[in-house]
Design a protein around this motif. Structure first.
Motif, short mmCIF file in Angstrom:
data_model
loop_
_atom_site.label_atom_id
_atom_site.label_comp_id
_atom_site.label_asym_id
_atom_site.label_seq_id
_atom_site.Cartn_x
_atom_site.Cartn_y
_atom_site.Cartn_z
N GLY A 122 1.16 -1.37 0.28
CA GLY A 122 0.12 -0.26 -0.18
C GLY A 122 0.90 1.56 0.48
O GLY A 122 2.36 0.87 -0.40
N ALA A 123 0.26 2.78 0.38
CA ALA A 123 0.76 3.64 0.24
C ALA A 123 1.98 3.81 1.42
O ALA A 123 3.33 3.58 0.94
N ALA A 124 1.89 2.74 2.43
CA ALA A 124 3.44 3.03 3.30
C ALA A 124 4.27 1.89 2.84
O ALA A 124 5.79 2.09 3.06
N GLY A 125 4.08 0.71 2.35
CA GLY A 125 5.38 0.06 1.78
C GLY A 125 5.81 0.49 0.25
O GLY A 125 6.67 0.15 0.78
N LEU A 126 4.84 0.96 -0.18
CA LEU A 126 5.79 1.31 -1.64
C LEU A 126 5.59 2.60 -1.59
O LEU A 126 7.61 2.28 -2.18
N VAL A 171 7.47 -4.49 7.70
CA VAL A 171 5.42 -5.23 7.90
C VAL A 171 4.67 -4.07 7.66
O VAL A 171 4.23 -2.62 8.65
N ALA A 172 4.07 -4.01 6.57
CA ALA A 172 3.31 -2.68 6.10
C ALA A 172 0.95 -3.01 5.45
O ALA A 172 1.13 -3.01 4.84
N THR A 173 0.80 -4.26 6.66
CA THR A 173 0.18 -4.93 5.79
C THR A 173 -1.71 -4.28 6.13
O THR A 173 -2.06 -5.16 5.77
N TRP A 225 10.43 -3.53 11.57
CA TRP A 225 9.28 -2.28 11.41
C TRP A 225 8.25 -2.30 10.58
O TRP A 225 7.81 -3.67 10.27
N ALA A 226 7.34 -1.39 11.56
CA ALA A 226 5.83 -1.24 10.86
C ALA A 226 5.60 0.02 11.15
O ALA A 226 5.74 0.34 11.03
N ALA A 227 5.21 -0.30 9.08
CA ALA A 227 4.46 1.04 9.07
C ALA A 227 3.25 1.25 8.62
O ALA A 227 2.39 0.22 7.69
N GLY A 228 2.11 2.67 8.84
CA GLY A 228 0.56 2.69 8.16
C GLY A 228 -0.34 2.65 9.44
O GLY A 228 0.08 1.41 10.14
N ASN A 229 -1.20 1.33 8.64
CA ASN A 229 -2.57 1.15 9.41
C ASN A 229 -1.91 0.05 9.97
O ASN A 229 -2.64 -0.18 10.96
N VAL A 230 -1.38 -0.90 9.82
CA VAL A 230 -1.13 -2.05 10.25
C VAL A 230 -0.54 -1.25 12.07
O VAL A 230 -1.08 -2.02 13.03
N ALA A 231 -0.37 -0.26 12.79
CA ALA A 231 0.17 0.15 13.82
C ALA A 231 -0.19 1.20 13.92
O ALA A 231 -0.21 1.46 15.05
N HIS A 232 -1.27 1.94 12.44
CA HIS A 232 -2.18 3.61 13.18
C HIS A 232 -3.41 3.15 12.87
O HIS A 232 -3.33 3.47 11.60
N ALA A 244 1.94 7.24 3.86
CA ALA A 244 2.91 7.29 2.70
C ALA A 244 4.02 7.55 3.27
O ALA A 244 5.34 7.82 3.80
N GLY A 245 3.33 8.93 4.78
CA GLY A 245 4.48 9.27 5.34
C GLY A 245 5.86 8.86 5.98
O GLY A 245 6.78 9.30 6.67
N ASN A 246 4.60 7.67 6.68
CA ASN A 246 5.07 6.99 7.73
C ASN A 246 5.97 5.71 7.20
O ASN A 246 7.05 5.65 7.39
N GLY A 247 5.89 5.18 5.79
CA GLY A 247 6.50 5.13 5.16
C GLY A 247 8.30 5.81 4.93
O GLY A 247 9.52 4.72 4.39
N LEU A 248 7.94 6.84 4.52
CA LEU A 248 9.47 7.23 3.92
C LEU A 248 9.85 7.85 5.59
O LEU A 248 11.19 7.46 5.93
N VAL A 249 9.62 8.25 6.46
CA VAL A 249 10.26 8.15 8.61
C VAL A 249 10.79 6.69 8.53
O VAL A 249 11.69 6.41 8.70
N THR A 250 10.01 5.44 8.00
CA THR A 250 10.28 3.95 8.41
C THR A 250 11.93 3.95 7.85
O THR A 250 12.92 3.03 8.25
N ALA A 251 11.20 3.97 6.05
CA ALA A 251 12.66 3.96 5.42
C ALA A 251 14.00 4.60 5.75
O ALA A 251 15.04 3.49 5.80
N ILE A 252 13.60 6.10 5.86
CA ILE A 252 15.13 5.96 6.57
C ILE A 252 15.59 5.65 7.77
O ILE A 252 16.96 5.89 8.01
#
Length: 315
Positions: A11-15, A105-107, A260-267, A276-284
């Motif tokens: 999704g937006a976080a993972g991609l 994990v961004a499921t 790590w976890a990002a997106g709606n699986v955690a929020h 998508a912003g979550n994904g950016l922060v986590t990727a860094i």
């Protein structure tokens, strides 16, 4: 094959995380089961420069971007993850598994709808949940709000911003103060169980309450329950918070090192742009962790080479 990062969930976080990591020249694989939460929705809101975009189009573009930077995207289901030394082994349903140094994990999550006949069939079309996601699409239309708990009046008062014709279909008792507030904003209140959604020409036109007359509505907003798709995280031993959601630090790191976890699986309240912003922060954060691991490995290799050279000299 060992990837620097395997991202589970496209999704937006993972991609977005995968795109950032691929640009950082990491070997990245996104594994996505192809069942996005917002698949029924026709449009997406609250995403600067992408207003009205179909969610499927956003994901298609995101996959192309990941691939353009050298990342890989695979439509497949992850059946399990286990640690193997410093790495993780990711099992896949239809093909050989892969090895990863780090996991994201961004499921996402799944919505749990109230048990109203016909509700699920209209979900994401004219049965909606978020005014900021869908309010503009149904502005000035007659709107119903299904009040399944004490928050129903507040939901109806919020929807009043988008339409002068709002009816609260309240399923549980409300107090006098709520009634005064609703009356002041000309929000109608109809009490009793919703027994039927009336659909004509594939459009919602009304709801029947307790087998009485039909209340005309063009859209109905509900507040669904939600459950994180966190089976992989719990199987890895990630800690949960007091509300049953995976516990992460501000950068998305779970209690399990390397995961790590990002997106709606955690929020659960994250919108598409937030995810998508979550994904950016986590990727860094993941890249920074890998940088440190690469430095440690390089130092160890140099120390080993120096020791070998000293040994040859001594002999």
């Amino acid at each position: 094959m060992t990837y620097d990062v395997v991202v589970v969930g496209g999704g937006a976080a993972g991609l977005n995380a995968a795109s950032v990591l691929a640009q950082a020249r990491r070997r990245v694989l996104v594994v996505d089961a192809g069942t996005p939460r917002n698949a029924p929705a026709a449009q997406m809101r609250g995403y600067l420069s992408r207003e009205g975009t179909n969610p499927a189009e956003l994901l298609r573009t995101g996959r192309e971007e990941v691939r353009s930077y050298g990342g890989e995207v695979m439509e497949e289901t992850v059946t399990g993850i286990r640690r193997d030394g410093e790495d993780f082994l990711v099992d896949l349903k239809g093909r050989a598994g892969v090895r990863a140094r780090r996991l994201l994990v961004a499921t996402g999550l799944r919505d749990e709808l109230p048990p109203v006949p016909g509700l699920a069939e209209r979900w994401g079309r004219d049965v909606l949940h978020c005014p900021y996601c869908h309010g503009h699409e149904v502005r000035d239309e007659p709107i119903g709000v299904l009040g399944t708990d004490e928050e129903g009046p507040e939901h109806a008062l919020m929807l009043r911003q988008w339409s002068d014709d709002v009816t609260l279909l309240q399923q549980v008792p409300i107090g006098d103060e709520d009634r005064r507030r609703l009356d002041a904003r000309d929000v109608s209140v109809v009490e009793g169980p919703v027994t039927e959604l009336v659909v004509e020409d594939d459009r919602l036109t009304g709801v029947r309450v307790a087998d009485r007359d039909v209340v005309p509505v063009a859209a109905m907003f509900v507040t669904p329950g939600s459950a994180a798709n966190d089976d992989l995280l719990t199987a890895l031993g990630c800690e949960m918070d007091e509300n049953g959601w995976v516990r992460t630090d501000p950068d998305g790191l779970t209690s399990v090192p390397g995961v790590w976890a990002a997106g709606n699986v955690a929020h659960d309240t994250a919108h598409v742009i937030t995810a998508a912003g979550n994904g950016l922060v986590t990727a860094i954060a993941i890249n920074a962790d890998l940088v440190e691991a690469d430095v440690r490995a390089a130092l160890a290799a140099r120390a080993a080479a120096s020791a070998e050279q000293d040994g040859r000299r001594a002999s």
